[in-house]
Write a protein that holds these residues in place. Structure first.
Motif, PDB file in Angstrom:
ATOM      1  N   LYS A   1      84.027 101.790  65.965  1.00 27.10           N
ATOM      2  CA  LYS A   1      85.282 101.331  65.925  1.00 27.10           C
ATOM      3  C   LYS A   1      85.324 100.895  64.231  1.00 27.10           C
ATOM      4  O   LYS A   1      84.351 100.159  63.724  1.00 27.10           O
ATOM      5  N   GLY A   2      86.234 101.497  63.532  1.00 22.85           N
ATOM      6  CA  GLY A   2      86.678 100.862  62.234  1.00 22.85           C
ATOM      7  C   GLY A   2      85.077 101.136  61.537  1.00 22.85           C
ATOM      8  O   GLY A   2      84.546 101.427  61.239  1.00 22.85           O
ATOM      9  N   ILE A   3      85.328  99.592  60.451  1.00 23.11           N
ATOM     10  CA  ILE A   3      84.270  99.345  59.470  1.00 23.11           C
ATOM     11  C   ILE A   3      82.918  99.200  60.283  1.00 23.11           C
ATOM     12  O   ILE A   3      81.867  99.417  59.591  1.00 23.11           O
ATOM     13  N   PHE A   4      82.942  98.803  61.550  1.00 21.02           N
ATOM     14  CA  PHE A   4      81.655  98.913  62.256  1.00 21.02           C
ATOM     15  C   PHE A   4      80.859 100.128  62.586  1.00 21.02           C
ATOM     16  O   PHE A   4      79.434 100.079  62.595  1.00 21.02           O
ATOM     17  N   LYS A   5      81.576 101.111  62.395  1.00 22.73           N
ATOM     18  CA  LYS A   5      80.785 102.596  62.431  1.00 22.73           C
ATOM     19  C   LYS A   5      79.704 102.563  61.237  1.00 22.73           C
ATOM     20  O   LYS A   5      78.757 103.125  61.618  1.00 22.73           O
ATOM     21  N   GLU A   6      79.909 101.833  60.245  1.00 16.61           N
ATOM     22  CA  GLU A   6      79.085 101.875  59.323  1.00 16.61           C
ATOM     23  C   GLU A   6      77.522 101.267  59.255  1.00 16.61           C
ATOM     24  O   GLU A   6      76.596 101.647  59.019  1.00 16.61           O
ATOM     25  N   LEU A   7      77.610 100.272  60.568  1.00 19.51           N
ATOM     26  CA  LEU A   7      76.729  99.589  60.909  1.00 19.51           C
ATOM     27  C   LEU A   7      75.601 100.469  61.833  1.00 19.51           C
ATOM     28  O   LEU A   7      74.532 100.070  62.215  1.00 19.51           O
ATOM     29  N   GLN A   8      76.295 101.763  62.065  1.00 16.47           N
ATOM     30  CA  GLN A   8      75.039 102.713  62.718  1.00 16.47           C
ATOM     31  C   GLN A   8      73.756 102.828  61.849  1.00 16.47           C
ATOM     32  O   GLN A   8      72.660 103.365  62.515  1.00 16.47           O
ATOM     33  N   ASP A   9      74.023 102.786  60.598  1.00 14.73           N
ATOM     34  CA  ASP A   9      72.854 102.817  59.596  1.00 14.73           C
ATOM     35  C   ASP A   9      72.184 101.562  59.877  1.00 14.73           C
ATOM     36  O   ASP A   9      72.755 100.356  59.497  1.00 14.73           O
ATOM     37  N   GLU A  10      70.822 101.678  60.217  1.00 11.28           N
ATOM     38  CA  GLU A  10      69.745 100.481  60.905  1.00 11.28           C
ATOM     39  C   GLU A  10      69.731  99.471  59.434  1.00 11.28           C
ATOM     40  O   GLU A  10      69.620  98.372  59.860  1.00 11.28           O
ATOM     41  N   ALA A  11      69.554 100.180  58.444  1.00  5.23           N
ATOM     42  CA  ALA A  11      69.326  99.434  57.142  1.00  5.23           C
ATOM     43  C   ALA A  11      70.486  98.397  56.931  1.00  5.23           C
ATOM     44  O   ALA A  11      70.363  97.299  56.633  1.00  5.23           O
ATOM     45  N   LEU A  12      71.790  99.013  57.166  1.00  3.14           N
ATOM     46  CA  LEU A  12      73.010  98.278  56.918  1.00  3.14           C
ATOM     47  C   LEU A  12      72.961  97.120  57.776  1.00  3.14           C
ATOM     48  O   LEU A  12      73.388  95.989  57.607  1.00  3.14           O
ATOM     49  N   PHE A  13      72.797  97.670  59.217  1.00  2.00           N
ATOM     50  CA  PHE A  13      73.006  96.747  60.156  1.00  2.00           C
ATOM     51  C   PHE A  13      72.095  95.425  60.155  1.00  2.00           C
ATOM     52  O   PHE A  13      72.439  94.338  60.136  1.00  2.00           O
ATOM     53  N   LYS A  14      70.846  95.711  59.472  1.00  2.00           N
ATOM     54  CA  LYS A  14      69.797  94.559  59.265  1.00  2.00           C
ATOM     55  C   LYS A  14      70.385  93.638  57.968  1.00  2.00           C
ATOM     56  O   LYS A  14      69.716  92.649  57.753  1.00  2.00           O
TER      57      LYS A  14
END
Length: 79
Positions: A36-49
């Motif tokens: 969903k939305g901006i959270f799609k970018e968090l699939q990048d583990e480096a960004l998630f961390k």
């Protein structure tokens, strides 16, 4: 009930280990949000961390955040 997040640690499989101001420690699964939305970018583990405490909640370096009530109510106790 509104409880502030005091600490957050990203762990495997897009989960967050959260400590709240009542000293409870809970596990929150971010996977349902990752399509969903901006959270799609968090699939990048480096960004998630990059998650960190921001005021009473959490925020990532891309500006995504989650309401502290959602974090508390939709998480499970961590043993």
């Amino acid at each position: 009930m509104y409880l502030a997040v005091k600490d957050v640690k990203p762990i495997d499989n897009y989960k967050l280990l959260l400590t709240f101001d009542d000293k409870s420690v809970k596990l929150f699964d971010m996977k349902p949000f990752l399509e969903k939305g901006i959270f799609k970018e968090l699939q990048d583990e480096a960004l998630f961390k990059t998650v960190r405490v921001s005021f009473d909640s959490i925020e990532w370096s891309n500006g995504a955040d989650v309401d502290p009530e959602t974090l508390y109510e939709d998480s499970v106790p961590y043993l």
